[in-house]
Design a protein around this motif. Structure first.
Motif, short mmCIF file in Angstrom:
data_model
loop_
_atom_site.label_atom_id
_atom_site.label_comp_id
_atom_site.label_asym_id
_atom_site.label_seq_id
_atom_site.Cartn_x
_atom_site.Cartn_y
_atom_site.Cartn_z
N ASP A 252 0.83 -1.20 0.00
CA ASP A 252 0.00 0.00 0.00
C ASP A 252 0.87 1.26 0.00
OD1 ASP A 252 -2.71 1.27 0.48
OD2 ASP A 252 -1.59 2.04 2.20
N ARG B 55 1.20 4.26 -2.80
CA ARG B 55 1.00 5.68 -2.49
C ARG B 55 2.21 6.51 -2.90
NH1 ARG B 55 -2.99 6.78 1.01
NH2 ARG B 55 -4.19 4.93 1.54
N GLU C 184 -4.00 2.89 -8.04
CA GLU C 184 -5.36 3.03 -7.51
C GLU C 184 -5.93 1.64 -7.21
OE1 GLU C 184 -7.76 4.91 -5.71
OE2 GLU C 184 -6.40 6.23 -6.80
N LYS D 106 -4.34 0.23 -4.08
CA LYS D 106 -4.90 0.84 -2.87
C LYS D 106 -6.29 0.27 -2.57
CE LYS D 106 -4.62 5.34 -2.82
NZ LYS D 106 -4.63 6.64 -3.51
N THR E 55 -5.82 -3.23 -1.05
CA THR E 55 -5.32 -3.25 0.33
C THR E 55 -6.39 -2.72 1.29
OG1 THR E 55 -4.21 -1.14 -0.03
CG2 THR E 55 -2.88 -3.11 -0.24
N ARG E 56 -7.15 -1.73 0.83
CA ARG E 56 -8.28 -1.27 1.65
C ARG E 56 -9.26 -2.41 1.89
NH1 ARG E 56 -8.50 3.42 -1.41
NH2 ARG E 56 -10.20 2.63 -2.69
N SER F 198 -2.30 10.48 2.64
CA SER F 198 -3.72 10.86 2.58
C SER F 198 -4.09 11.90 3.64
CB SER F 198 -4.65 9.67 2.81
OG SER F 198 -4.33 8.66 1.97
#
Lengths: 311, 504
Positions: free
Chosen positions: A20, A24, A134, A137, A140-141, A206
């Motif tokens: 992740d 980022r 994207e 992410k 992983t979310r 973020s």
């Protein structure tokens, strides 16, 4: 719980977090590259390598640190152990080894992520790179969400502990490298490039909106450092990671009866960070502070391995 | 179309126009469901399997390190009466296997009475002198058996192979059922299908029932896997998970003073029962293969001391060996006193000169197998082999006849199966799972149906491109009533709409 299972869960947490973070980092660097006048773009990609501690490995490939080369290296390069795809690979191997400790949802989330990137084409340009990160992410979310829905027991806490330790490490590195390396010769502190760089750091974790909520004044390096070191509200700040580590270790202690060196180290670190004013850190040397933090984090990692008898 | 007299499980000998009476509704369902709809459901099931990681590794195939086994949505169905007969035969056979193992590693009455030639035991690689004289806890050797069956006609079932070591595939039995309930719910309204999902509970009960008598109230049971690179790892983790017990690797176990411990974060925990999914050879380097880096040193010594139960018992290979297989009718008769309810396939033992002569004279009609082969490797299927392949096998047979057996090519039954060109009959076999605990033998009402996906092929092994189907065991026999038939059809349409909705 088996000692091997404990180790694999912990590392599962670390590797997913690493994938992740790398995603980022690529995203933020694409942005920085786009904003910068050439040749600052190349410097941005160099610093992305430094943040992830992969500059030496990249050097060995003999390639120029162009966007295309670094993006490939950090995302889908199977020869590079620090790439996203290899992190997901390691995460999945650990998850597979401890499937029985995971819920079906948590396993499916990581397995899905792995399959998704198995046959993915290398990103051809910035747009493709952004689409790729994207997707990482999002995956992983999805995994974090699945872990949140697991039973509140040692399996969940060990995954989260691994993630917290990894996250602390990543934030410290990010802050260190951006602060010391990035600003090109002749650029003024507080100038346009400097500002872009701090914005990029915030984006990586973020925290652009969080910054606006917390600080009424415009963007300053001092505030960004304060946010990333001391503000507990920000999930990726050092303070928040340290806090989470203490909580998770005490949850584990209550349930397993295992308490020791790792708890003591984590609590001592917590006490220190509560007393630390970021302004003092800046005066006395941010780099030294972060180096010490990273070292301490590694020692805590070893203490955890001993305490839970990782094999 | 059922080709040339082959019996189809659904269509009988009459083809889709005249199915077996009990299965008219099912045949109608197949006819009414479009090929593209069946294919869509199939793909949906396979996507789920992939996502869940229900995969197996194909050794020596680096291109596709992990594959899913193709799944077919048309079920294979057993009538209740067929199942009752099969179960009785399976119980009898597994009881005989257990009695045989107890005897072979004990008194050896069957050798003394001349039923089996002693050299067939003593010179057999699968015979383990290391466990001579050990009596496993509660005297049970083959706790979990997977008996491979084939069918050639309405009343003709044959045992093809007894798997008494580490039979796999039970996770597919359970996952296939889950997939069917989700994808074809209308079938479960049309038929009363016996549930298979009690299997994990039955297995755990079986494991607990054979724990050594240590006096502890809840025995600690574990599943032992070689690790997550093993081809059947999914099944190992699935079983541990569904029983709620630890999945351990050899490195997690340590033997101290003949007691087995697992290493946990809270220290050592004593282990009473191990469902091991590791071959004998790699179980304990001190007892078997000394150069093996796998395994748990000292495990057999703990087993010998009676401190741990191993499921299945080491040494079982002698009971499911292909050379012993041909004696199974005699073995059943010897221990049960009656004739085998489930017959063997005729088998020529090539070690016997007369049999060898017959085999060599009839190679193009026969299936020849290595006695110690598995997974469809090292076999000759006469009718579908080239002249060259047949000549190669002839040379091998002449050189080492004792390594081979031969059987006639059976007209294996077929089941309608989804193919590129619509639904067509494909050959199947069947592996039910039989559990033996200290309180008796149980057969789970279901099993694994494997299907040869290529037209005309008889090879159903997953490593050779075979697929799987769900296996329904009906709770009652009667043909579906005409009333309930029409009802089930309108429900079938509703079910289909519903499942389409789910996937929109």
């Amino acid at each position: 719980m088996l000692s091997r299972t404990a180790a694999a869960l912990y590392w599962l947490g670390r590797y997913v977090e690493r994938a992740d973070f790398t995603a980022r980092l690529v995203e933020a660097t694409v942005r920085l590259d786009a904003l910068s006048a050439q040749p600052a773009g190349e410097a941005a990609w160099r610093s992305a390598l430094t943040v992830s501690y992969t500059d030496d490995a990249f050097e060995e490939t003999g390639q120029e640190p162009t966007q295309a080369n670094v993006v490939r290296f950090l995302t889908l390069e199977t020869d590079h152990p620090g790439s996203i795809i290899r992190s997901l690979d390691a995460a999945r191997n650990n998850a597979r080894a401890v499937r029985t400790a995971l819920t079906r949802e948590a396993w499916t989330a990581i397995n899905r992520a792995w399959w998704l990137f198995q046959n993915r084409a290398m990103p051809s340009d910035a747009t493709a790179a952004l689409q790729l990160v994207e997707a990482v992410k999002a995956e992983t979310r999805g995994f974090e969400g699945a872990v949140q829905r697991m039973m509140r027991n040692e399996a969940t806490w060990l995954i989260q502990l691994g993630a917290a330790i990894e996250r602390a490490d990543n934030t410290a590195r990010l802050l260190d490298v951006k602060y010391h390396i990035l600003l090109p010769e002749g650029e003024r502190l507080g100038g346009a490039v400097d500002r872009d760089q701090w914005t990029t750091i915030l984006q990586t974790v973020s925290a652009v909106t969080a910054y606006r909520w917390i600080y009424s004044e415009g963007l300053t390096s001092g505030n960004v450092i304060d946010l990333l070191i001391s503000r507990f509200e920000l999930p990726r700040s050092l303070a928040a990671c340290v806090d989470e580590t203490v909580t998770l270790l005490s949850n584990l202690a209550k349930r397993t009866g295992l308490q020791g060196e790792a708890d003591r180290m984590a609590r001592a670190r917590m006490a220190r960070i509560q007393k630390t004013a970021s302004s003092d850190v800046i005066v006395s040397g941010l780099h030294e502070y972060l180096e010490a933090f990273i070292r301490e984090n590694a020692m805590l990692d070893s203490a955890i391995a001993r305490q839970f008898r990782f094999i | 179309m059922a080709a040339g007299g082959t019996f189809d499980e659904i269509w009988g000998h009459g083809g889709p126009e005249a199915p077996r009476g009990e299965f008219a509704a099912l045949s109608q369902w197949i006819a009414d469901t479009s090929a593209s709809e069946l294919q869509r459901r199939q793909q949906s099931a396979e996507a789920t399997f992939r996502q869940l990681g229900i995969t197996f590794a194909v050794y020596g195939d680096s291109e596709a390190a992990e594959r899913i086994i193709p799944f077919d949505v048309v079920p294979r169905v057993f009538l209740a009466s067929e199942w009752d007969r099969l179960s009785a035969g399976l119980v009898q056979r597994v009881e005989a296997i257990n009695a045989f193992l107890e005897d072979i590693y004990g008194e050896r009455r069957i050798l003394k009475e001349g039923i089996i030639p002693p050299e067939l035991i003593y010179l057999n690689d699968q015979f383990r002198p290391e466990v001579n004289g050990i009596r496993p806890p509660h005297g049970i050797w083959a706790h979990i058996c997977g008996i491979d069956l084939v069918r050639v006609g309405p009343d003709e079932f044959y045992v093809l192979e007894d798997n008494a070591r580490t039979p796999s595939g039970v996770s597919y039995m359970l996952e296939n059922r889950e997939a069917m309930i989700r994808l074809c719910p209308e079938l479960f309204r049309a038929f009363r299908v016996a549930a298979v999902d009690s299997y994990p509970d039955m297995l755990l009960e079986t494991m607990r029932s054979v724990a050594p008598g240590s006096g502890r109230s809840t025995p600690v049971c574990v599943v032992l896997t070689p690790g997550h690179f093993n081809s059947a790892y999914y099944e190992h983790s699935f079983l541990a998970d569904s029983m709620g017990i630890e999945l351990v690797e050899p490195a997690d176990l340590v033997v101290d003073d003949d007691v087995v411990w697992m290493q946990t974060i809270a220290g050592r925990v004593q282990v009473d029962v191990i469902y091991r999914r590791i071959d004998d050879d790699f179980l304990d380097p001190l007892a078997f293969k000394p150069d093996s880096l796998l395994g748990v040193p000292g495990l057999i010594s703990a087993y010998r001391a009676g401190n741990v139960a191993l499921i299945n018992a080491p040494g079982n290979g002698i009971a499911d060996d292909k050379a012993i297989y041909s004696y199974m009718p005699e073995i059943v008769r010897f221990y049960s006193g009656g004739e085998a309810k489930l017959p063997n396939v005729d088998t020529w033992r090539c070690r016997e000169p007369e049999a060898l002569k017959y085999v060599l004279d009839h190679l193009p009609e026969l299936v020849v197998k290595l006695v110690d082969g598995s997974g469809g490797y090292g076999m000759l299927v006469g009718p579908s082999s080239t002249k060259q392949q047949i000549e190669e096998f002839r040379a091998a047979l002449i050189a080492e006849p004792h390594r081979y057996i031969a059987q006639p090519t059976l007209a294996l039954s077929t089941v309608p199966t989804v193919t590129e060109a619509g639904v067509a009959p494909r050959h199947v076999d069947f592996r039910p799972f039989v559990l033996t605990g200290s309180s008796g033998v149980q057969v789970v009402p279901g099993g694994l149906t494997r299907v040869a996906l290529r037209e005309g092929s008889l090879v159903v092994n997953s490593s050779q491109g075979g697929g799987t189907k769900d296996s329904f065991v009906l709770m009652n026999d009667g043909p579906t009533q005409s009333q309930s038939q029409s009802q089930s059809q309108s429900q079938s349409e509703a079910g289909m709409r519903q499942s389409q909705g789910n996937h929109a």
